[in-house]
Design a protein around this motif. Structure first.
Motif, PDB file in Angstrom:
ATOM      1  N   ASN A 135       0.898  -1.167   0.263  1.00 27.12           N
ATOM      2  CA  ASN A 135      -0.098  -0.153   0.004  1.00 27.12           C
ATOM      3  C   ASN A 135       0.656   1.616   0.156  1.00 27.12           C
ATOM      4  OD1 ASN A 135      -3.295   0.033   0.007  1.00 27.12           O
ATOM      5  ND2 ASN A 135      -3.268  -0.245   1.618  1.00 27.12           N
ATOM      6  N   GLU A 136       1.915   0.944  -1.106  1.00 28.68           N
ATOM      7  CA  GLU A 136       3.040   2.415  -0.701  1.00 28.68           C
ATOM      8  C   GLU A 136       3.695   2.713   0.292  1.00 28.68           C
ATOM      9  OE1 GLU A 136       0.641   5.633  -2.799  1.00 28.68           O
ATOM     10  OE2 GLU A 136       0.092   4.269  -4.308  1.00 28.68           O
ATOM     11  N   ARG A 137       3.876   1.788   1.111  1.00 26.48           N
ATOM     12  CA  ARG A 137       4.461   2.863   2.401  1.00 26.48           C
ATOM     13  C   ARG A 137       4.901   1.111   2.425  1.00 26.48           C
ATOM     14  NH1 ARG A 137       2.745   6.538   5.183  1.00 26.48           N
ATOM     15  NH2 ARG A 137       3.929   6.301   7.308  1.00 26.48           N
ATOM     16  N   TRP A 138       6.726   0.697   3.318  1.00 23.75           N
ATOM     17  CA  TRP A 138       7.357  -0.390   4.215  1.00 23.75           C
ATOM     18  C   TRP A 138       6.557  -0.479   5.382  1.00 23.75           C
ATOM     19  CZ3 TRP A 138      10.309  -2.641   1.258  1.00 23.75           C
ATOM     20  CH2 TRP A 138      10.531  -2.612  -0.562  1.00 23.75           C
ATOM     21  N   HIS A 139       6.383  -1.096   5.378  1.00 27.58           N
ATOM     22  CA  HIS A 139       5.824  -1.630   7.284  1.00 27.58           C
ATOM     23  C   HIS A 139       7.271  -3.366   7.835  1.00 27.58           C
ATOM     24  CE1 HIS A 139       1.911  -0.195   5.757  1.00 27.58           C
ATOM     25  NE2 HIS A 139       2.188  -0.506   4.757  1.00 27.58           N
ATOM     26  N   SER A 140       6.898  -2.499   8.968  1.00 33.39           N
ATOM     27  CA  SER A 140       7.535  -4.203   9.439  1.00 33.39           C
ATOM     28  C   SER A 140       6.069  -5.005  10.734  1.00 33.39           C
ATOM     29  CB  SER A 140       8.837  -3.615  10.707  1.00 33.39           C
ATOM     30  OG  SER A 140       8.965  -4.648  11.427  1.00 33.39           O
ATOM     31  N   TYR A 141       5.933  -6.519  10.909  1.00 33.70           N
ATOM     32  CA  TYR A 141       5.370  -6.676  11.448  1.00 33.70           C
ATOM     33  C   TYR A 141       5.104  -6.803  12.267  1.00 33.70           C
ATOM     34  CZ  TYR A 141       3.339  -8.972   7.260  1.00 33.70           C
ATOM     35  OH  TYR A 141       2.176  -9.246   6.010  1.00 33.70           O
ATOM     36  N   GLU A 142       6.657  -5.985  13.461  1.00 37.55           N
ATOM     37  CA  GLU A 142       6.832  -6.521  14.143  1.00 37.55           C
ATOM     38  C   GLU A 142       6.590  -4.778  15.100  1.00 37.55           C
ATOM     39  OE1 GLU A 142      11.111  -6.951  15.797  1.00 37.55           O
ATOM     40  OE2 GLU A 142      10.814  -8.984  14.766  1.00 37.55           O
ATOM     41  N   VAL A 143       5.723  -4.379  14.874  1.00 36.06           N
ATOM     42  CA  VAL A 143       5.878  -2.545  14.755  1.00 36.06           C
ATOM     43  C   VAL A 143       4.214  -2.317  14.424  1.00 36.06           C
ATOM     44  CG1 VAL A 143       7.851  -2.392  15.820  1.00 36.06           C
ATOM     45  CG2 VAL A 143       6.948  -1.564  13.168  1.00 36.06           C
ATOM     46  N   SER A 178       5.210   3.364   9.909  1.00 31.25           N
ATOM     47  CA  SER A 178       5.486   2.852   8.813  1.00 31.25           C
ATOM     48  C   SER A 178       5.829   3.869   8.187  1.00 31.25           C
ATOM     49  CB  SER A 178       4.721   2.343   8.114  1.00 31.25           C
ATOM     50  OG  SER A 178       4.130   0.948   8.388  1.00 31.25           O
ATOM     51  N   ASN A 179       6.763   3.662   6.503  1.00 31.25           N
ATOM     52  CA  ASN A 179       7.023   4.963   6.601  1.00 31.25           C
ATOM     53  C   ASN A 179       7.282   4.913   4.841  1.00 31.25           C
ATOM     54  OD1 ASN A 179       9.292   6.891   4.935  1.00 31.25           O
ATOM     55  ND2 ASN A 179       9.847   7.433   7.259  1.00 31.25           N
ATOM     56  N   SER A 180       7.124   5.345   4.210  1.00 27.94           N
ATOM     57  CA  SER A 180       6.904   5.464   1.920  1.00 27.94           C
ATOM     58  C   SER A 180       8.830   4.982   1.420  1.00 27.94           C
ATOM     59  CB  SER A 180       6.747   6.903   1.139  1.00 27.94           C
ATOM     60  OG  SER A 180       6.986   8.061   1.778  1.00 27.94           O
ATOM     61  N   ASP A 181       9.379   5.586   2.672  1.00 26.07           N
ATOM     62  CA  ASP A 181      11.144   5.530   2.337  1.00 26.07           C
ATOM     63  C   ASP A 181      11.369   3.793   3.330  1.00 26.07           C
ATOM     64  OD1 ASP A 181      14.112   5.540   2.952  1.00 26.07           O
ATOM     65  OD2 ASP A 181      13.647   7.053   0.703  1.00 26.07           O
ATOM     66  N   ARG A 182      11.806   3.321   2.724  1.00 26.96           N
ATOM     67  CA  ARG A 182      12.772   1.805   2.990  1.00 26.96           C
ATOM     68  C   ARG A 182      13.278   2.143   4.149  1.00 26.96           C
ATOM     69  NH1 ARG A 182      14.677  -3.251  -0.027  1.00 26.96           N
ATOM     70  NH2 ARG A 182      16.313  -1.631  -0.276  1.00 26.96           N
ATOM     71  N   GLN A 183      14.891   3.296   3.902  1.00 29.00           N
ATOM     72  CA  GLN A 183      15.817   3.368   4.191  1.00 29.00           C
ATOM     73  C   GLN A 183      15.425   4.456   5.705  1.00 29.00           C
ATOM     74  OE1 GLN A 183      18.631   1.436   4.182  1.00 29.00           O
ATOM     75  NE2 GLN A 183      19.175   2.451   5.673  1.00 29.00           N
TER      76      GLN A 183
END
Length: 318
Positions: A80-88, A93-98
């Motif tokens: 969905n146009e964002r980077w996520h972690s299943y742990e948090v 979440s952020n649109s930029d992975r770094q």
């Protein structure tokens, strides 16, 4: 005559004062209590990885913090146009992975440091229901609106929760053997799971928490605060609920905080707490005539109060 049942609460063996450093983790009720700590200017850190509801996901985060296991690209995913972690929580979440990885790893380093310095940790468990990612077979803290077909929903057995809580205690004590634990079960009901299913979920949490308290009965650093019990018994009326009829409203939160502060805040800190409260109310005061002499005198007096309390407690900022 008594028209309600009152929950007996034991005074804490290790009360919180203005020198204490508190970490609050867990469900959204942890945030309600943390807002009170912030308002009264205690030294408090809350949910650096966002709201987390289930015990296993809290244990996972604690494990990362204690061992300083930093996140890498394999720990995040794009949806969905964002980077996520299943742990948090999705708040991170952020649109930029770094940027996401930097945020998460900074939170690990900072929380590791805070945990070493902390005097108290408050852990609020919300539910025994978990979602397991079918691809990785891992329990997730947050599904991030990924389609439900990618998860199985399970109720954690009491034995698994017991072990998870024990692991959490032991991990934290490796980093900080002197820390004081306060456990509580969130009074928020998770009705989307079902009414009977919510009761079952909460009962698993109670059984697991109290098993650990009982098996560590001589450890005065493990304590339990009955926030769920206060909500269900002392505040047994819909006037104490928010519009959704599930979350405690502000009156209920204020009352539960009152019961907490009576038993878990040191008596020596009460006068400071009251001074802070007076200053906070004064700061919220809006004058009809800001230029008047009367208002200028009020502001000068308020500044004197702030300076006096900051001289005594350098961490307090308004």
């Amino acid at each position: 005559m008594q028209f309600r049942t009152q929950i007996p609460i034991s005074k804490s063996n290790n009360p919180i004062d203005y020198n204490s450093k508190v970490i609050s983790l867990g469900s959204c009720f942890a945030e309600n209590m943390a807002e009170k700590f912030d308002y009264f200017k205690f030294q408090n850190v809350t949910n650096p990885f966002g709201i987390i509801f289930n015990p296993v996901s809290i244990e996972k985060i604690i494990n990362r913090i204690v061992r300083e296991e930093f996140y890498t690209e394999k720990d995040v995913f794009f949806y969905n146009e964002r980077w996520h972690s299943y742990e948090v929580h999705s708040d991170l979440s952020n649109s930029d992975r770094q940027e996401l990885l930097e945020t998460l790893n900074k939170a690990i380093s900072e929380t590791n440091k805070k945990l070493k310095e902390a005097t108290h940790i408050i852990i609020t468990y919300g539910t025994s229901w978990i979602y397991r990612n079918l691809e990785s077979d891992e329990i997730v803290a947050n599904c991030h609106k990924v389609p439900q077909k990618q998860f199985s929903k399970e109720l954690l057995p009491i034995e698994v929760i017991q072990k998870s809580i024990q692991n959490t205690i032991e991990l934290i004590q490796v980093l900080n053997p002197d820390i004081n634990f306060i456990f509580t079960v969130s009074p928020v009901r998770h009705i989307k799971d079902g009414f009977a299913e919510n009761q079952l979920s909460k009962s698993h949490l109670f059984a697991a928490v109290h098993f650990n308290l009982k098996s560590n009965i001589n450890n005065l650093k493990l304590e339990y605060f009955p926030s769920y019990e206060i909500m269900m018994d002392e505040l047994r009326d819909y006037r104490f609920y928010a519009e959704d009829m599930l979350h405690p409203n502000q009156v209920a939160i204020d009352y539960i905080w009152h019961k907490f502060s009576e038993n878990y805040i040191s008596e020596e800190s009460v006068s400071t707490l009251q001074e802070v409260s007076e200053i906070q109310k004064s700061l919220r005061h809006r004058s009809f005539n800001p230029e008047s002499d009367q208002h200028q005198k009020f502001l000068a007096k308020l500044q004197q109060k702030i300076s006096a309390i900051q001289e005594k407690w350098t961490h307090i900022k308004f």
